[in-house]
Design a protein around this motif. Sequence first.
Motif, PDB file in Angstrom:
ATOM      1  N   THR A  78       0.629  -1.421  -0.165  1.00 40.30           N
ATOM      2  CA  THR A  78       0.077  -0.106   0.015  1.00 40.30           C
ATOM      3  C   THR A  78       1.366   1.281   0.153  1.00 40.30           C
ATOM      4  OG1 THR A  78       0.115   0.179   2.295  1.00 40.30           O
ATOM      5  CG2 THR A  78      -1.941  -1.045   1.114  1.00 40.30           C
ATOM      6  N   SER A  80       0.487   4.288   2.053  1.00 39.18           N
ATOM      7  CA  SER A  80       0.785   4.678   3.406  1.00 39.18           C
ATOM      8  C   SER A  80       1.082   3.615   4.372  1.00 39.18           C
ATOM      9  CB  SER A  80      -0.977   4.228   4.023  1.00 39.18           C
ATOM     10  OG  SER A  80      -1.377   2.661   3.732  1.00 39.18           O
ATOM     11  N   GLU A  82       1.104   0.723   5.581  1.00 37.63           N
ATOM     12  CA  GLU A  82      -0.071  -0.199   6.504  1.00 37.63           C
ATOM     13  C   GLU A  82      -0.126  -1.847   5.594  1.00 37.63           C
ATOM     14  OE1 GLU A  82      -4.365   0.919   5.362  1.00 37.63           O
ATOM     15  OE2 GLU A  82      -3.883   2.877   6.867  1.00 37.63           O
ATOM     16  N   ASP A  83      -0.288  -2.696   6.508  1.00 42.93           N
ATOM     17  CA  ASP A  83      -0.772  -4.356   6.097  1.00 42.93           C
ATOM     18  C   ASP A  83      -0.814  -4.165   4.566  1.00 42.93           C
ATOM     19  OD1 ASP A  83      -0.263  -5.054   8.177  1.00 42.93           O
ATOM     20  OD2 ASP A  83      -2.527  -5.467   8.317  1.00 42.93           O
TER      21      ASP A  83
END
Length: 152
Positions: A78, A80, A82-83
């Motif tokens: 991603t 961002s 994140e995961d």
Amino acid sequence: MIPLLTDIDREHDLLRALDGYLAAVGAALGVGEESCTADVDTPVSAYIALDGRLARNPDRDTALLWDERHGWSFAMETHSGEDLLVLAYLGGDLVPTPGRVADFVAAICSFEGPIPAPVPPVSRSDPDGVLSRLACYRRDRPADALLLPQAV
């Protein structure tokens, strides 16, 4: 009675076997061992960074994820941090051959339509079965071979 196989022994065996399996899968995918990591905490899991990107998302890195409950999945980074976004699960065997994993990646990378929402396979927990399936990939290296440069 003292158990012959301690948790430390099992973890060592698992790490050596998973290390060899990841190396074999990485070789089938054309990526080096530096792209592979493993985690022997519960659930046992692994990550392989892939060199290619999807044509429909050329700005995002891709990776393979593996865990002892669901097997292999194809994921995308991603923006961002994140995961990872799981795009597809291989399903079936928890420890498929490296060639089968490479075919799975090739199929995902060549797919041109929208990818339907992934449905994780039914969670399976068989730590001893996974370890026995990984055993044929086990690599044993003396501890000092990992730390000392090899003589030329």
